[in-house]
Every structure is written in structure tokens, then in C-alpha cells.
Design a protein around this motif. Structure first.
Motif, PDB file in Angstrom:
ATOM      1  N   ASN B 533       5.961  -8.208  -0.892  1.00  8.46           N
ATOM      2  CA  ASN B 533       4.777  -7.339  -0.952  1.00  8.46           C
ATOM      3  C   ASN B 533       4.807  -6.183   0.043  1.00  8.46           C
ATOM      4  OD1 ASN B 533       3.520  -8.751  -3.012  1.00  8.46           O
ATOM      5  ND2 ASN B 533       2.686 -10.257  -1.581  1.00  8.46           N
ATOM      6  N   SER B 534       5.864  -6.148   0.873  1.00  6.90           N
ATOM      7  CA  SER B 534       5.870  -5.145   1.940  1.00  6.90           C
ATOM      8  C   SER B 534       5.867  -3.716   1.391  1.00  6.90           C
ATOM      9  CB  SER B 534       7.066  -5.359   2.865  1.00  6.90           C
ATOM     10  OG  SER B 534       8.244  -5.261   2.103  1.00  6.90           O
ATOM     11  N   GLU B 535       6.353  -3.539   0.156  1.00  8.46           N
ATOM     12  CA  GLU B 535       6.370  -2.204  -0.445  1.00  8.46           C
ATOM     13  C   GLU B 535       4.974  -1.768  -0.904  1.00  8.46           C
ATOM     14  OE1 GLU B 535       9.170  -0.223  -0.638  1.00  8.46           O
ATOM     15  OE2 GLU B 535       9.850  -1.805   0.722  1.00  8.46           O
ATOM     16  N   LYS B 536       4.051  -2.702  -0.949  1.00  8.46           N
ATOM     17  CA  LYS B 536       2.738  -2.396  -1.530  1.00  8.46           C
ATOM     18  C   LYS B 536       1.707  -1.951  -0.497  1.00  8.46           C
ATOM     19  CE  LYS B 536       3.519  -5.817  -5.173  1.00  8.46           C
ATOM     20  NZ  LYS B 536       3.179  -7.189  -5.559  1.00  8.46           N
ATOM     21  N   LEU B 537       2.127  -1.847   0.782  1.00 10.38           N
ATOM     22  CA  LEU B 537       1.170  -1.451   1.822  1.00 10.38           C
ATOM     23  C   LEU B 537       0.786   0.020   1.679  1.00 10.38           C
ATOM     24  CD1 LEU B 537       2.666  -3.125   5.021  1.00 10.38           C
ATOM     25  CD2 LEU B 537       0.709  -3.868   3.682  1.00 10.38           C
ATOM     26  N   VAL B 538      -0.487   0.318   1.940  1.00 12.15           N
ATOM     27  CA  VAL B 538      -0.991   1.689   1.859  1.00 12.15           C
ATOM     28  C   VAL B 538      -1.006   2.285   3.270  1.00 12.15           C
ATOM     29  CG1 VAL B 538      -2.954   3.139   1.231  1.00 12.15           C
ATOM     30  CG2 VAL B 538      -2.434   1.085  -0.112  1.00 12.15           C
ATOM     31  N   LYS B 539      -0.339   3.440   3.426  1.00  4.20           N
ATOM     32  CA  LYS B 539      -0.181   4.025   4.759  1.00  4.20           C
ATOM     33  C   LYS B 539      -1.209   5.138   5.001  1.00  4.20           C
ATOM     34  CE  LYS B 539       3.259   5.815   7.911  1.00  4.20           C
ATOM     35  NZ  LYS B 539       4.096   6.976   8.068  1.00  4.20           N
ATOM     36  N   ILE B 540      -1.757   5.170   6.206  1.00  8.97           N
ATOM     37  CA  ILE B 540      -2.691   6.241   6.584  1.00  8.97           C
ATOM     38  C   ILE B 540      -1.889   7.369   7.221  1.00  8.97           C
ATOM     39  CG2 ILE B 540      -4.683   6.847   8.022  1.00  8.97           C
ATOM     40  CD1 ILE B 540      -5.534   3.902   7.823  1.00  8.97           C
ATOM     41  N   ARG B 552      -4.957  -3.018   5.226  1.00  9.65           N
ATOM     42  CA  ARG B 552      -4.523  -4.409   5.158  1.00  9.65           C
ATOM     43  C   ARG B 552      -4.245  -4.827   3.724  1.00  9.65           C
ATOM     44  NH1 ARG B 552     -10.340  -6.993   6.991  1.00  9.65           N
ATOM     45  NH2 ARG B 552     -11.483  -6.322   5.144  1.00  9.65           N
ATOM     46  N   PHE B 553      -3.181  -5.594   3.565  1.00  4.75           N
ATOM     47  CA  PHE B 553      -2.839  -6.164   2.270  1.00  4.75           C
ATOM     48  C   PHE B 553      -3.360  -7.597   2.220  1.00  4.75           C
ATOM     49  CE2 PHE B 553       0.012  -8.448  -0.601  1.00  4.75           C
ATOM     50  CZ  PHE B 553       0.028  -7.591  -1.701  1.00  4.75           C
ATOM     51  N   SER B 554      -3.578  -8.146   3.409  1.00  3.98           N
ATOM     52  CA  SER B 554      -4.028  -9.539   3.523  1.00  3.98           C
ATOM     53  C   SER B 554      -5.007  -9.655   4.684  1.00  3.98           C
ATOM     54  CB  SER B 554      -2.808 -10.427   3.797  1.00  3.98           C
ATOM     55  OG  SER B 554      -3.186 -11.574   4.513  1.00  3.98           O
ATOM     56  N   LEU B 555      -5.920 -10.627   4.582  1.00  5.43           N
ATOM     57  CA  LEU B 555      -6.883 -10.844   5.670  1.00  5.43           C
ATOM     58  C   LEU B 555      -6.322 -11.768   6.749  1.00  5.43           C
ATOM     59  CD1 LEU B 555     -10.232 -11.437   3.712  1.00  5.43           C
ATOM     60  CD2 LEU B 555      -9.286  -9.296   4.540  1.00  5.43           C
ATOM     61  N   ARG B 556      -5.131 -12.341   6.477  1.00  2.26           N
ATOM     62  CA  ARG B 556      -4.623 -13.381   7.386  1.00  2.26           C
ATOM     63  C   ARG B 556      -4.454 -12.872   8.808  1.00  2.26           C
ATOM     64  NH1 ARG B 556       0.299 -15.541   3.645  1.00  2.26           N
ATOM     65  NH2 ARG B 556      -0.943 -16.518   1.984  1.00  2.26           N
ATOM     66  N   SER B 557      -3.896 -11.674   8.948  1.00  4.35           N
ATOM     67  CA  SER B 557      -3.639 -11.171  10.291  1.00  4.35           C
ATOM     68  C   SER B 557      -4.948 -11.008  11.072  1.00  4.35           C
ATOM     69  CB  SER B 557      -2.854  -9.863  10.172  1.00  4.35           C
ATOM     70  OG  SER B 557      -3.214  -8.959  11.161  1.00  4.35           O
ATOM     71  N   GLY B 558      -5.980 -10.505  10.399  1.00  6.34           N
ATOM     72  CA  GLY B 558      -7.278 -10.342  11.060  1.00  6.34           C
ATOM     73  C   GLY B 558      -7.849 -11.670  11.515  1.00  6.34           C
ATOM     74  N   GLU B 584      -3.794  -2.555  -2.240  1.00  6.01           N
ATOM     75  CA  GLU B 584      -2.434  -2.642  -2.763  1.00  6.01           C
ATOM     76  C   GLU B 584      -2.088  -1.312  -3.415  1.00  6.01           C
ATOM     77  OE1 GLU B 584      -2.028  -5.797  -5.608  1.00  6.01           O
ATOM     78  OE2 GLU B 584      -0.073  -5.070  -6.271  1.00  6.01           O
ATOM     79  N   LYS B 585      -0.983  -0.752  -2.963  1.00  9.06           N
ATOM     80  CA  LYS B 585      -0.538   0.551  -3.461  1.00  9.06           C
ATOM     81  C   LYS B 585      -0.307   0.500  -4.966  1.00  9.06           C
ATOM     82  CE  LYS B 585       2.979   3.810  -1.955  1.00  9.06           C
ATOM     83  NZ  LYS B 585       3.826   4.040  -0.785  1.00  9.06           N
ATOM     84  N   ASP B 589      -2.257   6.465  -8.600  1.00 12.81           N
ATOM     85  CA  ASP B 589      -3.694   6.182  -8.662  1.00 12.81           C
ATOM     86  C   ASP B 589      -4.172   5.666  -7.306  1.00 12.81           C
ATOM     87  OD1 ASP B 589      -6.205   6.049  -9.657  1.00 12.81           O
ATOM     88  OD2 ASP B 589      -5.776   4.586 -11.226  1.00 12.81           O
ATOM     89  N   LEU B 590      -5.481   5.545  -7.197  1.00 14.71           N
ATOM     90  CA  LEU B 590      -6.040   4.953  -5.986  1.00 14.71           C
ATOM     91  C   LEU B 590      -5.491   3.539  -5.842  1.00 14.71           C
ATOM     92  CD1 LEU B 590      -9.797   6.021  -6.305  1.00 14.71           C
ATOM     93  CD2 LEU B 590      -8.055   7.048  -4.841  1.00 14.71           C
ATOM     94  N   PRO B 591      -5.408   3.012  -4.624  1.00 11.72           N
ATOM     95  CA  PRO B 591      -4.905   1.644  -4.451  1.00 11.72           C
ATOM     96  C   PRO B 591      -5.771   0.650  -5.223  1.00 11.72           C
ATOM     97  CG  PRO B 591      -5.229   2.721  -2.320  1.00 11.72           C
ATOM     98  CD  PRO B 591      -5.815   3.615  -3.354  1.00 11.72           C
ATOM     99  N   ASN B 592      -5.149  -0.450  -5.582  1.00 13.51           N
ATOM    100  CA  ASN B 592      -5.906  -1.553  -6.160  1.00 13.51           C
ATOM    101  C   ASN B 592      -6.647  -2.236  -5.007  1.00 13.51           C
ATOM    102  OD1 ASN B 592      -6.796  -3.514  -7.884  1.00 13.51           O
ATOM    103  ND2 ASN B 592      -4.892  -4.693  -7.798  1.00 13.51           N
ATOM    104  N   ILE B 593      -7.954  -2.304  -5.113  1.00 15.71           N
ATOM    105  CA  ILE B 593      -8.748  -2.886  -4.018  1.00 15.71           C
ATOM    106  C   ILE B 593      -9.340  -4.202  -4.508  1.00 15.71           C
ATOM    107  CG2 ILE B 593     -10.642  -2.503  -2.405  1.00 15.71           C
ATOM    108  CD1 ILE B 593     -10.273   0.484  -2.783  1.00 15.71           C
TER     109      ILE B 593
END
Lengths: 340, 801
Positions: B533-540, B552-558, B584-585, B589-593
Motif C-alpha cells: 500500500n506504500s504507493e497509495k499514500l497521498v503527499k502534501i 494517513r492511509f491507516s489510523l494505526r500509527s496515530g 488512498e491515492k 481524481d480526488l483520493p478515495n476517503i
């Protein structure tokens, strides 16, 4: 027993009665002070028993030993009663008061709590729900088209500086750029595009701004957008709705300041503030929806009018709970969260 | 923007208190964020420097004798701008003065500096609270008599105003004076003069103006003033600039600044001898052009509007001048520019160069070309008065767009009532607009034809006129009303309602909700998600910091960060969850939220200090999920799976009706160490909310009632020996279908040395009852036998000896 005259008979029966009464009396006693009085009454210097023993010489010499022995037996008996009772009272004091420590903490039920931001969003939304506003939500990552252009904030408009933007690292698509929404207002356009009037919605959600953080500013925060569109809405409706909301959330004693402010997507524009620490703190921006915004979503501004507002959630929570630093909200410190 | 009331008073008499004026300005849209009073000092007097002797014990200090009007006093002073005969602000011992260190007014005490007694202090503008400068002392105007109390000549009130970006006219003293005039009804005292009066009787022309494109500049005025003397400005100019936080430079630069702050029109003065050729051009920059600007930066001019002479750019138009043609004390002839640069091009130029100046602040908001002539007239008058010099030829004026064009708006008579909901009478409407500088023609049917004054770039539609009326009459004068009309008949928002119910259920089960930042560092995200999934991260593009570079792609880290923080500061067990969006990138289109729930359990569970504690474990997490699913009347099963972030054999898919909804399991200690969590076991669960709600959108339906037996229940306990590998669930599934066995529970489970290696002992309890009649002990016994027989047949289970 060999009793010859009535006087002796009498003293035996009197002693017997005396003993019974003393027994009945002591039964009722449960206070140390009452017990002391009992002792004086039945065993004291002026008691009947002491009198009998002191005046023993008044009786016939042959009867004296019997009377003396009977009286002494009773004295000993009552003395024992006294000691017994004294122990009971002492023990009672210890067990019923001393030994039961009610001051220890109770077993607190294992309860969880909602985050104060969730609590505040719910309260604000429910204040508007009662006025017929529906809850809707929208994407936190947006196109600049919705975040700015459709809201009468074209590219290179100086008002864009009011919203320092966090941009997404993506190529432009069909002239649109991706960003983290700087307010919940893009949902105004999205809602109007998909629905016909009348409209009454509130839209809670996270927003983001490229902004230095301090005790009253966070780059990551929540807003609640409101939008009402109908054929004959005007400024008095906007004012009435927002005053009603402020009364519900802060109570009617709180002072409100309703003043002119500028947002490109409303005209006239409003800033509503609440008194806080001898100053005013802005809790929402609002105004009558700008005709250009209505036109941009295909509404006829001659026919429809409406108002919009954006409430700062953390600000509301800070005022309500007396929180002095906005940075607490997303620090996830249990010492903070467990208070609400 | 800083606005001294003394300066405003040149344009309008102020009859109310500063606080009242500030309040009214704020209500009308220009917020006064701070009011600063100058001149609260006591005892400071105008004095003259009589003698300057070097300090015997310090190189940089002097012993200065000043005449205070009543006596000569010796003070120690370190300023570098002292000279004999200078008028200074002297504070004798005992004066009340602003102490910049404590930021309070304090009594000045006698001091000994390097063994010499100082009998007071010569004040800098910082110590007087009127500027930032504390290197040199503040110079009092030479005209002021010695002995005058400073507070009698220098007291003032300064407003700090937050001007909204639509009001380019309010970035000036004049603009604020106009606002005060409208809200108080007091008339302005000064009318501005145009440039006609300045034209000398000659045809001489030493330069030619040219604008490349009318879209970049609508008007350009230029004046050549010859023979000026560049030196320090007089005190009254310096004082004005100091009060608004500007550093005085020299008389020419100070005058252009003063006029800009006063009228709102930025100006620029060039040293004429450094302009090559006779052409002054306004044009787009050309390829590879560069300029050294006044701030000593060499700037590459890429897509920028410039002023150029015949050879090269000499200024970034409406942003900053070039260093080469800067006004210096050697300047004799100046070329003065007053122009109207296009707001969008100006903003774009400034942005491309990464610059923001007082000039761009005004140009980018949009100015009217009319303003140019008033500003150049005022500047020329001041320059000739203060710096000398002559206007030997006509001021040139190239006005190519919007010439003498004024905006007209028709206000229909019902408009005000329709928009504001209040009927102002016609006279009030007219008077209010006139007080703001609008002119009005009333038509026969009571509509108003309104002409907008040139300075109000922001007013162009009837709604703008309504706002002008509302804000000047006062928002507080507009009544309130309750919403009437039809309430929209929309379907209930199921998704929102279910999601909030889930929050409530988790809270009911004892969990604390947390909310983490939606952005995270790449490292933290990669640590906790599956590698594909590392390719799916959305970068600011412009993150607040490296810690918030990716959505964030996952809530686990938080969740793990919250655990890590709280196990150090919080002694109670942690049962926390977050319900929030992950990103998710997506292509084009806009990311999948998606909304996700993540919960964590860690620490000792304990009712209170004197009761026995135990570690929170897998079954606390599972129990919470069970409770959640039960509330929604959904079946729940777990299925062993593998993921690098969980301990092998302790990671399971959460499944309901064959649909996978999330995961539950114990986090690998290798991951925990990265989050600085040691010696703790953490069980987390994770549920995809969209999936959960999509598949079970009917779960909001009310619980359906089932009838229950009123007859007594019997229980039978069986102690079984059974293969270790048999799951509790399998045993329950085997027995539950038997009629009249209402429920089966496992009450005991153990392995021991006395049992064969691959066996375990299991205590199960049968709950038996019939809906129809009370069962006899024979019937109960036969049910027990049947259960035992089934288990024996299926798993080889036997009763323990």
C-alpha cells in the motif's frame, strides 16, 4: 429462707423489683452517657441498693446476713450488666462508625468518553437540527474549484490570502488543483449542485490551513458549515438563526457581537463573536450567499436567496469548557481527554 | 495597519473617545485589534544638548550636558546620533517612562554607569513607545522651546486595524477618515487636488512614457523634479512614519511613503541620472532579465511586470525599485512615478518573486487610476517644499484604460427589504450613501441610480449597496426573525447516524475516543501498513513539517503514538479508539476517503487500587467487537490470517456474513519498539466503516422481539478431555443445534501434565429447557447423553475420569 416479719419480706421483694427495673432500663441504653446515669441511679451513693446496705443495721440481726448477701449479689449482678453494656457501646462505636470507611473510592463503572470535539459537533448540529437543518458531509481533500473558484474567489484574488492553503502534490487535472480544504464552504457548492431549494444543511468536518500554531490557532481544525436557501430568506433570518444557536449553546446571558466582515462568497458578510476573558472571540463567519455563488451552481439569484455560516468547533469548545490552548485537542493526552 | 488619530485628525475632527471610534470602526467592518496610547510618560521635557564629553571609562559612552530649561544636567548616553544644539527628549530622575524590558511604565531611578552618575536619560523612540529604534536617541523638532513637556507635543493614540482584502481604499489614513466620517456623520475637512495646477508653461519633454499592454497598467504618471537636496526628513515627517512603524530613510523616500500611507497610492522615486535613454516603459519582463532590488537581492525576472528604461529593467512594477536608481544623498534629479498597475498581474509578479511589500499590499487589492493624480500632486508639493528643486516640465500622464469611468448601480426600491428584511426609509438610505461618497439619482418609480465613488473598487452590485447600508446604519439595528417556510424533506442520513451510533457503542463499552492529526510522517505510516500500500499514500506539497508530510492511509500509527504517549503519563488502563478518515491515492481524481475505526487495548485492568488487576488482552478487544456486532444484530466470526505488523498466529480477519470487515490482533513488538513502546502487549482492532455500513445498511432497524420460555432452565456441567486443536467455537456449533439445548458455555479450560500431551480439559455447561413443558430428569439426562455422543463422534471427546 426464714423470714419473720413484714419488713424483711418487704426488702426482699423491693430488691427483686429494683433488680428487674434496672435490667429493663439498661436494655434500652446504647449511649455511654445514658449508661453513666444508669450507674448513678442503680449503683450510686444515693441508690436504693446502697441505702439498703448502709442501713442494714436497721434490720433484725438475724436477717442482716441474708439481706446483705442478697443486696451484694444484686450489686455484683448489676455491676456485671454495666460492664457488659459498656463493652457493647464501645464496640458499636468502633464497628458501625470507625471500621466502615465509606470515604474510600467507590468502584467507578468503566466508562468511556467521546472526544470533546465530537461532543461539541454533536451539540452544535443538534441545535441546528431542531431548526430543520440536515447533516451532510463532504471530502477533506478538495479541488480548488470548489474551495475557491465557485465561491467567488478566483485565482490571483487577494482574498485567497485569508486561507493559507496546504496543497496536494499532484498534477493539475483539467485546470483543477487538489488541496486540503481550508474551510467546509466547498460543500455549499456541492450541495447546491445536487439539490434544488429549499435547502437547510449543516456540514461538520475537518479543515486545514498552512498556519503557524499557537494557543488559539491550529493548522488542523473542525468547522461546521451551514447553508439555507429558499425563495425569500433575508438577513433577519440569518441573524435570528444564529442568535438562536448562540443562546442554545452558550445560554442567554452571554454577550454577542454581530458585525460586518468580509468573505467573498457572501454579501453582506458577518462576524459573530462571543465575550471571552474580557475580549471578543470570533466563533463564526456568515452572510447572505453571494449572487455569483448562486449563479455558479445554476440557481437564479433573482428567485432564490439564502445564508451561509461557518462555525469554529474548537473555539466553541474552548469557550464552553474554559480550555486555554487549542493544541490540547489533537495531543491525545488522557489527562486532557478524561475531563470531558 | 497602524493609524495614528493625530494624522486622521488632519482630515476629520474626532469628537468621540478613541475607544468609541474603535468600536464603531470594528462594527462597520474594519476591526481595530489594538489601541496604543503614546504620551503617558510623566516629566519628560524638551531639552537642548549643550556639551558632549567622552566617558573616561567607556569608549562608546558620552557624558552629555543638557539644558532642560530650568537647569543644566549631566547624563551618560550611548547614542550615536548626538550633536550640539540638538533638541532631545530628556527624562529627569523620577520620570515615568516605558521600560521595554518589563513592558511597563516605570519610575526612572538614578544610575551610576561605569562610575559616573547619570542624572536622567535621553530617550530613544523605543523608550518613548513610538518606534522600534533604540540605537539612536529621538530627535525633537528644533522649533519646540526648551522646557516644554513632551506629552504636550507628542501625545497620540494609535489604532491597529485589520483591513479586509476587499477594501483597498482603507489601506490609508484618508480611507479610515472617510469611514469615520460615514459612521459619525462628521464631514471631511480636506478636498484632494488634481495635478492641473502643476503644469508649467513649457513644451519641454525629457522622457517618453510607454505602456506595453493596457491589461498590465491602466495609467502611468511621471514627473521630473530637478535640483533636489536629499537629506534627513524634518521631524514631523519622521514622527509620523515612526508612529506607524516605518523607518525614516531620507526626505524623498519618506515623502513617497508618507503619501502612500496617507492616500493609499504607492509611489516610486528614481534617481534620474541612472535612467538610460529617454524611454520609460511598463512591460512584461523578457527572457533572462535580472535586477538588483533595493533590498540588495538579485532577482531573476520571470513573468513579472517591470519598469524599464531604454536598456534594462529599473524596477519591479508596483513591487520594489532597483538598487541602481535608488535615491541617495548624491541624487539631484528625480523621476517620480505614480501609476495604476493591474491587481492580478501585480499579485502574480510578487508571488513569482516571493515578495510582499507595502506597495503590493495595495496594488493587489485593486486601485483606481484616478488616485494617481492626487498622490503625485501631493508628493510633488511636499518634495519641492522640503527637498527643494523645480518641476521644469509638465507631469506626463498616460491613461489608457478606465479613463473617467465610474460605476453605476441601480438599486430597485424593494431590494433592500428583500435582502435585509428591513424597510429603511428613503431618506436614511440616501443620506447613508451620500455620507460614504456615493451620488444618487432617484428615478420616478423610487428606484435609485447610484454612482460609486472612484475609491470604492469593492462596490459593484446592489447587494454591495445593501451591505453599505447595513454596516453604516448598524447590524445591531436589524431585527431578528425565525425561519419560516418549508423544511426540506430529505431522506435521513443513515451513514452519519450509524457511524455516530458506533461511536456511542464503543464509548458505552468503556473506550475513550481520541482524534489524531490526519497527516503523518511517511516513516510512521510505512511502519504500520502493508507494504503493497506504500504507493497509495497521498503527499502534501507544502506540509507543516516532515511529521505531517503524508495524509494517513491507516489510523494505526496515530493510535500507537497515543498509546506511547499515555503509557508514560497515565496510570489507568488504556482502551482508546479513533473513528476518522484515511486517504488512498487514486488516478486522476480526488483520493478515495474512507472512514475507519481503530481501537487499542493496553495496560492493567483494575476496578480500583485495592482490587486485583489483570492485563487487558485479546479478549477485551474481541469482547468489544462482539458487543458492537451484537448491538447491530450481526453475526461475528474470526479467521486466522497473517500480516507482518501482527504477531504470528494472533492476527485475525473480522468477518460477518462472509464479508471481511477488518482485523484484530496483537501488534508485533518490533513495531512497538519503533513507537517507543516496551514491555507492553497491545491488541488492536480495525474496522472499515464504509464496508460495514454498506453491507449492513439495514442495521438501524429496531431489534426484533423473540418470545422466551417461562419454564425453568436446568444446567448440566460436563468435564471433557478433548484434542487441543479443537476450538471452543466448534464445540458450541456441534451442540447448539440440539433441540431444547438453549445455550452452551465454556466455563473452564486447562492443560496439565496429567493429561496426554495433545489433549486439554474443557468444562462446558449445557443450559436446557423446553418451551412447551417442564422436562423430566430422564429427558434432561438423555439430552446430556446426546451432546456427549455428538462430541465423542465428531472430536473423540470423553468425560474426564
Amino acid at each position: 429462707m426464714n423470714l419473720k416479719d413484714s419488713k424483711s419480706k418487704l426488702v426482699f421483694s423491693e430488691l427483686s423489683d429494683f433488680k428487674k427495673i434496672a435490667e429493663i432500663d439498661i436494655e434500652k441504653i446504647n449511649q455511654a452517657q445514658d449508661l453513666e446515669e444508669w450507674k448513678i441511679k442503680y449503683l450510686g451513693r444515693k441508690s436504693f441498693l446502697t441505702n439498703v446496705l448502709r442501713d442494714i443495721k436497721n434490720y433484725d440481726i438475724s436477717e442482716r446476713p441474708a439481706i446483705g448477701s442478697e443486696a451484694n449479689k444484686i450489686r455484683k449482678f448489676l455491676g456485671n450488666l454495666f460492664e457488659e453494656k459498656q463493652n457493647i457501646i464501645k464496640n458499636n462505636q468502633q464497628s458501625s462508625l470507625g471500621a466502615f470507611d465509606y470515604s474510600l473510592s467507590g468502584r467507578i463503572p468503566n466508562i468511556g468518553r467521546l472526544h470533546p470535539v465530537t461532543q461539541t459537533i454533536r451539540e452544535v448540529c443538534s441545535a441546528f437540527s431542531s431548526l430543520g437543518f440536515q447533516i451532510q458531509e463532504g471530502p477533506e481533500v478538495e479541488w480548488d474549484l470548489y474551495n475557491f473558484d465557485l465561491l467567488n474567489i478566483p485565482k490571483n484574488h487577494p482574498a485567497r490570502d485569508m486561507w493559507d492553503t496546504l496543497w496536494i502534490d499532484e498534477e493539475e487535472i483539467e485546470g483543477k488543483k487538489m488541496l486540503l480544504r481550508t474551510h467546509t464552504s466547498p460543500m455549499q457548492a456541492r450541495i447546491m449542485e445536487k439539490n434544488d431549494p429549499p435547502i437547510r444543511v449543516v456540514i461538520p468536518g475537518k479543515c486545514y490551513r498552512y498556519e503557524a500554531t499557537d494557543s488559539t490557532h491550529e493548522w488542523h481544525f473542525n468547522q461546521i458549515e451551514g447553508l439555507a436557501i429558499d425563495t425569500n430568506l433575508n438577513f433577519t433570518d440569518l441573524k435570528g438563526t444564529l442568535y438562536d444557536f448562540a443562546r442554545k449553546i452558550f445560554g442567554s446571558e452571554r454577550k454577542i457581537r454581530f458585525r460586518c466582515d468580509y468573505f467573498p462568497f457572501v454579501e453582506p458578510g458577518v462576524d459573530m463573536s462571543i465575550d471571552w476573558n474580557n475580549d471578543w472571540i470570533e466563533i463564526l463567519g456568515a452572510g447572505m450567499v453571494h449572487p455569483k455563488v448562486l449563479e455558479s451552481v445554476g440557481y437564479d439569484p433573482e428567485k432564490y436567496s439564502g445564508f451561509a455560516f461557518g462555525v469554529g468547533v474548537e473555539r466553541i469548545a474552548m469557550i464552553r469548557h474554559g480550555i486555554d490552548d487549542i493544541r490540547h485537542f489533537y495531543g491525545n493526552d488522557m489527562r486532557f481527554l478524561s475531563q470531558f | 495597519m497602524k493609524v495614528p488619530l493625530s494624522w486622521i485628525s488632519e482630515y476629520i475632527d474626532i469628537k468621540s473617545s478613541p475607544e468609541e471610534i474603535a468600536h464603531l470602526l470594528t462594527l462597520a467592518g474594519n476591526e481595530v485589534s489594538n489601541i496604543q496610547n503614546i504620551g503617558e510618560w510623566e516629566g519628560v521635557v524638551v531639552s537642548e544638548v549643550k556639551k558632549i564629553d567622552p566617558h573616561p571609562n567607556a569608549d562608546k559612552l558620552n557624558i552629555v550636558t543638557v539644558n532642560t530649561g530650568s537647569s543644566n544636567v549631566e547624563v551618560v548616553c550611548g547614542a550615536n546620533n548626538l550633536y550640539l544644539g540638538q533638541k532631545v527628549a530628556f527624562a529627569p530622575i523620577g520620570s515615568m517612562l516605558f521600560n521595554p524590558k518589563t513592558e511597563r511604565m516605570e519610575n526612572l531611578k538614578k544610575a551610576k554607569i561605569r562610575n559616573i552618575v547619570s542624572n536622567g536619560m535621553i530617550c530613544s523612540s523605543l523608550e518613548l513607545g513610538i518606534g522600534e529604534d533604540h540605537q539612536g536617541i529621538y530627535e525633537v523638532d528644533g522649533k519646540e522651546p526648551i522646557g516644554t513637556l513632551l506629552k504636550n507635543i507628542l501625545n497620540d493614540t494609535i489604532f491597529d486595524l485589520d483591513i479586509t482584502p476587499n477594501r483597498s481604499d482603507c489601506f490609508s489614513i484618508l480611507g479610515i477618515a472617510r469611514e469615520i466620517s460615514a459612521i459619525t456623520g462628521e464631514k471631511l475637512k480636506i478636498n484632494l487636488n488634481g495635478v492641473e495646477s502643476l503644469v508649467p508653461n513649457t513644451n519641454k519633454k525629457s522622457f517618453t512614457l510607454n505602456i506595453e499592454n493596457k491589461n498590465i497598467c491602466s495609467r502611468y504618471m511621471g514627473a521630473l523634479i530637478k535640483g533636489v537636496t536629499v537629506k534627513n526628513s524634518p521631524e514631523w515627517i519622521k514622527e509620523k512614519l515612526l508612529k506607524i512603524g516605518e523607518k525614516p530613510v531620507n526626505n524623498i523616500v519618506d515623502i513617497t511613503n508618507l503619501v502612500m500611507f496617507e492616500l493609499g497610492q504607492p509611489l516610486h522615486a528614481f534617481d534620474f541620472q541612472f535612467i538610460e535613454g529617454s524611454n520609460i516603459n511598463v512591460r512584461k519582463s523578457q527572457k533572462d532579465e535580472k535586477i538588483l532590488t533595493i533590498d540588495n537581492e538579485t532577482r531573476k525576472l520571470d513573468d513579472v511586470v517591470v519598469i524599464s528604461d531604454s536598456k534594462k529593467p529599473i524596477a519591479v512594477a508596483g513591487v520594489m525599485g532597483g538598487k541602481e536608481s535608488e535615491i541617495t544623498e548624491n541624487t539631484k534629479n528625480i523621476f517620480l512615478e505614480s501609476a495604476c498597475f493591474d491587481s492580478i498581474h501585480n499579485r502574480q509578479s510578487a508571488k513569482n518573486l516571493g515578495m510582499k511589500t507595502e506597495a503590493t499590499l495595495r496594488f493587489e487589492k485593486g486601485l483606481n487610476p484616478k488616485l494617481c493624480e492626487y498622490a503625485i500632486k501631493k508628493s510633488i508639493d511636499l518634495i519641492i517644499e522640503i527637498a527643494g528643486g523645480n518641476l521644469e516640465e509638465a507631469v506626463q500622464d498616460l491613461w489608457i484604460k478606465d479613463k473617467n469611468k465610474s460605476k453605476k448601480i441601480t438599486l430597485k426600491k424593494e431590494k433592500v427589504n428583500n435582502l435585509l428584511g428591513v424597510n429603511f426609509d428613503q431618506e436614511t438610505i440616501k443620506n447613508t450613501l451620500i455620507s460614504l461618497g456615493f451620488s444618487i439619482n432617484e428615478t420616478s418609480n423610487k428606484d435609485l441610480d447610484i454612482t460609486v465613488p472612484y475609491w470604492r473598487q469593492d462596490v459593484s452590485i446592489p447587494e454591495d449597496i445593501c451591505e453599505e447600508l447595513a454596516r453604516i446604519i448598524g447590524y445591531e439595528k436589524i431585527p431578528v426573525s425565525s425561519l419560516s417556510g418549508q423544511i426540506p424533506q430529505w431522506e435521513p442520513n443513515d451513514y452519519f447516524n450509524i457511524r455516530e451510533k458506533i461511536r456511542d457503542i464503543l464509548v458505552e463499552s468503556g473506550m475513550q475516543e481520541i482524534i489524531s492529526y490526519s497527516a503523518d510522517s511517511k516513516e510512521s505510516q510505512l511502519l504500520t501498513i502493508e507494504s503493497e500500500n506504500s504507493e497509495k499514500l497521498v503527499k502534501i506539497l507544502n506540509p507543516m513539517s516532515r511529521d505531517f508530510e503524508y495524509l494517513r492511509f491507516s489510523l494505526r500509527s496515530g493510535i500507537l503514538k497515543a498509546v506511547s504517549k499515555n503509557i508514560r503519563i497515565w496510570r489507568e488502563p488504556l482502551k482508546i479508539f479513533e473513528l476518522g478518515s484515511v486517504f488512498e491515492k487514486q488516478n486522476n481524481d480526488l483520493p478515495n476517503i474512507k472512514d475507519v475505526i481503530c481501537g487499542a487495548f493496553v495496560g492493567d485492568s483494575q476496578e480500583n487500587l485495592w482490587s486485583k488487576s489483570r492485563k487487558l488482552d485479546f479478549f477485551d478487544a474481541k469482547g468489544t467487537i462482539q458487543y458492537l456486532f451484537k448491538k447491530f444484530q450481526l453475526p461475528l466470526s474470526l479467521q486466522l490470517t497473517k500480516e507482518k505488523n501482527f504477531i504470528d498466529g494472533e492476527c485475525f480477519n473480522i468477518i460477518s456474513n462472509k464479508i471481511q470487515l477488518g482485523k484484530i490482533g496483537k501488534i508485533d513488538s518490533r513495531i512497538l519498539r519503533k513507537f517507543d513502546i516496551k514491555n507492553e502487549e497491545i491488541v488492536i482492532f480495525e474496522l472499515e466503516l464504509n464496508n460495514f455500513i454498506k453491507n449492513f445498511h439495514k442495521i438501524t432497524k429496531p431489534v426484533s422481539y423473540k418470545s422466551f420460555s417461562r419454564l425453568p432452565e436446568s444446567t448440566r456441567d460436563l468435564d471433557l478431555i478433548i484434542d487441543k486443536s479443537v476450538l471452543a467455537e466448534e464445540i458450541l456449533n456441534e451442540i447448539k443445534p440440539i433441540k431444547n439445548i438453549k445455550n452452551v458455555e465454556i466455563f473452564d479450560i486447562f492443560q496439565s501434565k496429567n493429561l496426554p500431551k495433545n489433549k486439554k480439559s474443557l468444562g462446558i455447561r449445557l443450559i436446557i429447557s423446553s418451551d412447551k413443558n417442564t422436562l423430566t430428569s430422564e429427558q434432561i439426562q438423555s439430552l446430556e447423553n446426546k451432546a456427549l455422543k455428538n462430541l465423542n463422534k465428531k472430536f473423540g471427546a470423553e468425560l474426564r475420569g
